[in-house]
Scaffold this active site. Structure first.
Site, mmCIF file in Angstrom:
data_model
loop_
_atom_site.group_PDB
_atom_site.id
_atom_site.type_symbol
_atom_site.label_atom_id
_atom_site.label_comp_id
_atom_site.label_asym_id
_atom_site.label_seq_id
_atom_site.Cartn_x
_atom_site.Cartn_y
_atom_site.Cartn_z
ATOM 1 N N THR A 1 0.803 -1.059 0.057
ATOM 2 C CA THR A 1 -0.027 0.000 0.064
ATOM 3 C C THR A 1 0.853 1.365 0.160
ATOM 4 O O THR A 1 2.093 1.414 0.463
ATOM 5 C CB THR A 1 -0.947 0.115 1.089
ATOM 6 O OG1 THR A 1 -1.622 1.235 1.428
ATOM 7 C CG2 THR A 1 -0.072 -0.004 2.551
ATOM 8 N N TYR B 1 -2.225 -0.025 10.711
ATOM 9 C CA TYR B 1 -2.322 -0.599 9.445
ATOM 10 C C TYR B 1 -0.899 -0.332 8.633
ATOM 11 O O TYR B 1 -0.410 -1.336 8.062
ATOM 12 C CB TYR B 1 -3.458 0.171 8.605
ATOM 13 C CG TYR B 1 -3.503 -0.429 7.189
ATOM 14 C CD1 TYR B 1 -4.062 -1.714 6.850
ATOM 15 C CD2 TYR B 1 -3.254 0.585 6.273
ATOM 16 C CE1 TYR B 1 -4.204 -2.181 5.614
ATOM 17 C CE2 TYR B 1 -3.382 0.297 4.799
ATOM 18 C CZ TYR B 1 -3.768 -1.033 4.527
ATOM 19 O OH TYR B 1 -3.817 -1.421 3.272
#
Length: 368
Positions: free
Chosen positions: A141, A184
């Protein structure tokens, strides 16, 4: 466990054509990638725990379309003993399974770490022990670059633009320093680095794609993940859309057809790019603010969107556009679907397959 339990399917592939394993293969990107691979004649193992709402429908769609070449293994990447047999004879692995929401990571950091970090380590070890020492391509990501708080931005009418001309022209490159933030970002960042290190430490062919916002058919977006689909679904349902911040945040959106092409191209060249990370996104040509996407949705549905505003969320980037020149120059990949055409494609799919909204005048789909 009965003989018909799908958890028996993956090991039965040993001795036959070596399959490609897709963790999270029932998810949005995973099911599109699986469909493309299966359409090319590959045997595919779908490793998924089906925990995300809607993804079971994607698995059924794959089975109906491709039949016996879809091998489902219902298991969780956190359970090494359960997943290891799926990798025994694999010729390649696409690791897409993960906990995908920043908000969830803030509320359940142990869960987030176990799925994203330990789950990735389990996948890497299973691939390392496989007969073919299967290459692993990992879905990372852009959050590994942090919130980009140091990026100087200029606020204009409907979006933010970088003050630096090179970033405005090309986007954020892989030379940007890693700066994990939120649980995250930390868990995905740790996984990202483990994947790269397995090429160095153990000689497993690996590569990483640090993704921006991918959208398209078979996406069940919600407020925490898959915002393009979420916006469109809410608009088609006539429900309010919550914007966190002022809506001038900019992202480079990428249609899933182009994402699938990038994953497949990377696998074809894995020997020459092993141990490397690449940014994957729509690039400057597909850089849009949330406000601009909402305006385009209003045109598609012929009605203004009902928008509500809330405070910025932790870790939200005001601007992220991926510099994808490395992927283009090394592998010849580039995005082909414009964001407006892609948004219409998703709207048509949502109408045809989920019964949302009125039929659009232009019925042409981008992808089959």
């Amino acid at each position: 466990m009965s003989d018909n339990d799908p958890r028996h399917e993956a090991p039965s592939l040993i001795g036959k054509a070596a399959p490609i394993v897709i963790t999270g293969g029932s998810g949005f990107i995973g099911s599109n990638l699986a469909d493309d691979l299966l359409g090319s004649g590959e045997e595919v193992v779908i490793l998924d725990n089906l925990s995300r709402p809607g993804v079971a429908q994607n698995l059924e769609w794959l089975k109906e379309k491709h039949g016996a070449r879809v091998h489902a293994l219902l298991a969780d990447v956190r359970d090494f003993s359960a997943i290891e047999p799926a990798f025994a004879d694999a010729k390649a692995v696409f690791h897409l399974a993960g906990q995908t929401a920043v908000t969830t990571s803030l509320g359940e950091p142990f869960l987030d770490f176990d799925v994203n970090a330990r789950g990735t380590l389990n996948v890497l070890e299973a691939a390392r022990r496989s007969i073919h020492r299967a290459p692993v391509i990992f879905a990372s990501t852009n959050k590994v670059y942090g919130a980009l708080d140091d990026l100087k931005l200029i606020e204009v009418e409907d979006r933010y633009v970088p003050a630096a001309g090179d970033i405005r022209q090309n986007g954020i490159g892989e030379d940007r320093g890693l700066d994990f933030c939120t649980p995250y970002g930390c868990s995905k960042g740790a996984a990202d680095q483990y994947v790269l290190d397995y090429a160095k430490s153990f000689g497993v062919p690996t590569a990483v794609l640090r993704m921006s916002c991918v959208y398209g058919p078979r996406q069940f977006g919600n407020e925490d993940q898959g915002w393009v689909a979420h916006f469109l679904i809410r608009a088609l349902e006539g429900q309010p859309i919550t914007i966190y911040g002022n809506g001038k945040q900019v992202r480079d959106v990428l249609h899933v057809r182009d994402a699938v092409a990038a994953y497949r191209t990377l696998l074809q060249s894995i020997e020459s790019v092993s141990g490397q990370a690449f940014n994957l996104g729509g690039g400057p040509a597909n850089a849009v603010s949330l406000r601009r996407v909402l305006a385009e949705i209003a045109k598609l549905i012929r009605s203004e969107c009902d928008v509500e505003h809330a405070e910025w969320r932790p870790g939200d980037q005001a601007y992220f556009v991926a510099d994808t020149r490395a992927l283009q120059h090394r592998l010849g990949w580039k995005p082909t679907v414009s964001w407006r055409a892609g948004l219409r494609d998703l709207a048509v799919w949502l109408h045809d397959y989920r019964g949302l909204g009125a039929a659009l005048g232009d019925r042409e789909r981008i992808s089959a």
